[in-house]
Motif scaffolding. Structure first.
Motif, mmCIF file in Angstrom:
data_model
loop_
_atom_site.group_PDB
_atom_site.id
_atom_site.type_symbol
_atom_site.label_atom_id
_atom_site.label_comp_id
_atom_site.label_asym_id
_atom_site.label_seq_id
_atom_site.Cartn_x
_atom_site.Cartn_y
_atom_site.Cartn_z
ATOM 1 N N LEU A 262 54.874 78.654 25.510
ATOM 2 C CA LEU A 262 54.947 79.340 24.220
ATOM 3 C C LEU A 262 53.773 78.998 23.320
ATOM 4 C CD1 LEU A 262 58.753 78.860 23.487
ATOM 5 C CD2 LEU A 262 57.622 80.933 24.282
ATOM 6 N N GLY A 263 52.868 78.154 23.837
ATOM 7 C CA GLY A 263 51.694 77.791 23.052
ATOM 8 C C GLY A 263 51.877 76.563 22.186
ATOM 9 N N LEU A 264 53.057 75.920 22.218
ATOM 10 C CA LEU A 264 53.289 74.706 21.446
ATOM 11 C C LEU A 264 52.574 73.518 22.081
ATOM 12 C CD1 LEU A 264 57.145 74.946 20.786
ATOM 13 C CD2 LEU A 264 55.335 75.257 19.088
ATOM 14 N N ASP A 265 51.859 72.739 21.296
ATOM 15 C CA ASP A 265 51.288 71.475 21.755
ATOM 16 C C ASP A 265 52.214 70.350 21.302
ATOM 17 O OD1 ASP A 265 49.233 72.954 22.724
ATOM 18 O OD2 ASP A 265 47.668 72.060 21.484
ATOM 19 N N MET A 300 62.112 77.497 17.017
ATOM 20 C CA MET A 300 61.812 78.753 17.687
ATOM 21 C C MET A 300 62.906 79.757 17.338
ATOM 22 S SD MET A 300 60.940 77.133 21.456
ATOM 23 C CE MET A 300 62.361 76.038 21.398
ATOM 24 N N THR A 301 62.648 81.004 17.592
ATOM 25 C CA THR A 301 63.649 82.051 17.409
ATOM 26 C C THR A 301 63.883 82.744 18.742
ATOM 27 O OG1 THR A 301 62.957 82.413 15.123
ATOM 28 C CG2 THR A 301 64.254 84.158 16.166
ATOM 29 N N GLY A 302 65.149 82.960 19.079
ATOM 30 C CA GLY A 302 65.463 83.585 20.353
ATOM 31 C C GLY A 302 66.664 84.490 20.258
ATOM 32 N N ARG A 319 67.125 83.428 25.085
ATOM 33 C CA ARG A 319 65.819 83.883 25.587
ATOM 34 C C ARG A 319 64.790 83.788 24.466
ATOM 35 N NH1 ARG A 319 66.500 88.646 29.237
ATOM 36 N NH2 ARG A 319 67.098 86.869 30.574
ATOM 37 N N VAL A 320 63.756 83.006 24.743
ATOM 38 C CA VAL A 320 62.632 82.850 23.815
ATOM 39 C C VAL A 320 61.389 83.323 24.553
ATOM 40 C CG1 VAL A 320 61.290 81.253 22.408
ATOM 41 C CG2 VAL A 320 63.749 80.878 22.707
ATOM 42 N N LYS A 346 68.064 80.829 15.497
ATOM 43 C CA LYS A 346 67.038 79.785 15.491
ATOM 44 C C LYS A 346 67.488 78.654 16.426
ATOM 45 C CE LYS A 346 66.873 78.573 11.230
ATOM 46 N NZ LYS A 346 66.462 77.798 10.032
ATOM 47 N N LEU A 347 66.543 78.044 17.102
ATOM 48 C CA LEU A 347 66.832 76.830 17.862
ATOM 49 C C LEU A 347 65.673 75.874 17.700
ATOM 50 C CD1 LEU A 347 66.342 77.465 21.691
ATOM 51 C CD2 LEU A 347 65.934 79.249 20.014
ATOM 52 N N GLY A 348 65.971 74.585 17.803
ATOM 53 C CA GLY A 348 64.924 73.591 17.600
ATOM 54 C C GLY A 348 65.229 72.300 18.318
ATOM 55 N N PHE A 349 64.180 71.545 18.598
ATOM 56 C CA PHE A 349 64.336 70.243 19.264
ATOM 57 C C PHE A 349 63.234 69.316 18.783
ATOM 58 C CE2 PHE A 349 61.303 72.513 21.812
ATOM 59 C CZ PHE A 349 60.413 71.549 22.271
ATOM 60 N N HIS A 350 63.485 68.027 18.915
ATOM 61 C CA HIS A 350 62.484 67.028 18.582
ATOM 62 C C HIS A 350 61.770 66.607 19.867
ATOM 63 C CE1 HIS A 350 63.551 66.404 14.345
ATOM 64 N NE2 HIS A 350 64.772 66.730 14.733
ATOM 65 N N PRO A 351 60.446 66.554 19.859
ATOM 66 C CA PRO A 351 59.690 66.218 21.076
ATOM 67 C C PRO A 351 60.130 64.894 21.729
ATOM 68 C CG PRO A 351 58.208 67.057 19.412
ATOM 69 C CD PRO A 351 59.544 66.903 18.755
ATOM 70 N N GLU A 352 60.618 63.940 20.925
ATOM 71 C CA GLU A 352 61.036 62.646 21.492
ATOM 72 C C GLU A 352 62.228 62.804 22.433
ATOM 73 O OE1 GLU A 352 61.576 62.354 17.378
ATOM 74 O OE2 GLU A 352 59.825 63.460 18.078
#
Length: 359
Positions: A262-265, A300-302, A319-320, A346-352
């Motif tokens: 999705l292009g996220l770093d 993100m939005t899905g 689906r995103v 909306k959905l989200g997560f922490h990289p850790e």
């Protein structure tokens, strides 16, 4: 730091059946008074390993020791280990008392000591009032308790359990898990438990050895194995997870910088990643992803494409872009309606919470 005593030591142990290698070379210790589980799919080598400790199979290479004493040349009946089998292996023509006493009598125990030990074991597994019944007069769970009592009676140093709960129904398996763990704590014995059921392993074990393809994939505590899998096999076998193929940008110690489709770093914890790798796997557990008002971190939005109500929690497929992401949300008494298929969310997560795996 106190060194744990070793109940079982395996050094460079392997097993071949003709041209087939059932178990590659393994070396590890099982601690005294530990509930240790061998976990893996069918054909991974876990029962072969248990049978070599019991003496029913001879290792092709390597050495096995019990409390520091080499037991390589000892037949099964000379080893201070006992096995509880999946099918219980009780004598149908004998009462419960006679089943438990049989092994003690063969060991030459005097009759008075045998009677006292049989009574003690029946009491331990809460089966005293059924002492004069025969196995066919009992339920599956009751037969399993008797099999445990019989195995514990000769005072083994290690108890081996070969998928002992697999023949029981779900509710009974759950109840027996609690009883087994309580029994291990009460007796202080080392239990070596074989299962393919990840929930059983996570629930009961002090440590778990995950086997796959005849090799040790990971050995550690339930929490470490679930939250910090060493490779894709372990992450996939233990629980559920989302896998994403990502580009590796850089590594700094135990952290990796990656770019998602999705292009996220993202900078996330890594296990076994080599700097030479270009493509690696990102693992993200469904329960670590927030939905709606609970979304935080990387947002993100899905679109909801599927829902599965499972009582204690609801599982969604979101689906995103062109990716399907599995999300698990715990249900509570005041929950709003389940998200409908086709809804935007909306959905989200922490990289850790994610892990980058090199294998």
């Amino acid at each position: 730091m106190e060194t744990r005593k070793k109940a079982v030591e395996l050094r460079q142990v392997s097993k071949m059946f003709g041209d087939f290698q059932a178990l590659e070379t393994v070396s590890f210790d099982i601690h005294d008074n530990e509930f240790f589980t061998l976990l893996g799919p069918s054909g991974c080598g876990k029962t072969t390993l248990l049978r070599m400790i019991a003496g029913f199979e001879v290792p092709t290479t390597g050495r096995i020791a019990l409390h520091g004493k080499d037991i390589q040349g000892l037949p099964p009946h000379k080893r201070r280990v006992n096995t509880v089998f999946q099918n219980y292996a009780l004598f149908p023509h004998m009462t419960l008392e006679q089943n438990i006493a049989y092994g003690l009598e063969n060991l030459g125990w005097p009759s008075e000591k045998t009677r006292a030990r049989v009574a003690e074991m029946l009491d331990l597994v809460h089966m005293s009032k059924f002492a004069r019944r025969k196995p066919q007069q009992l339920s599956g769970g009751q037969r399993q308790r008797v099999a445990l009592a019989r195995a514990l009676a000769p005072e083994p140093e290690v108890l081996l359990l070969d998928e002992p709960l697999s023949a029981l129904d779900l509710k009974l398996r759950q109840a027996m898990r609690e009883e087994l763990r309580a029994l291990q704590r009460q007796t202080g014995l080392t239990f070596v438990f074989v299962t393919h059921d990840q929930e059983e392993a996570l629930d009961m074990s002090d440590r778990i050895c995950v086997l796959g393809g005849g090799r040790i994939q990971q050995l550690g505590t339930p929490r470490d194995i679930y939250e910090n899998p060493t490779n894709r096999f372990v992450a996939n076998f233990i629980g559920e997870t989302n896998f994403f193929d990502v580009d590796l940008l850089s590594i700094d110690g135990n952290m990796a910088r990656v770019r998602t489709p999705l292009g996220l770093d993202l900078t996330v914890p890594q296990r076994n990643v080599r700097s030479s790798q270009q493509k690696v796997t990102l693992s993200l557990r469904p329960e670590t992803i927030g939905l709606g008002d609970q979304a935080s971190g990387e947002i993100m939005t899905g679109t909801v494409v599927a829902t599965n109500y499972l009582g204690g929690h609801t599982q969604y497929i979101i689906r995103v872009g062109d990716m399907d992401i599995r999300v698990s949300r715990r249900n509570s008494w005041n929950d709003a309606e389940t998200l409908a298929e086709g809804a935007t969310v909306k959905l989200g997560f922490h990289p850790e919470a994610a892990r980058v795996l090199g294998q």
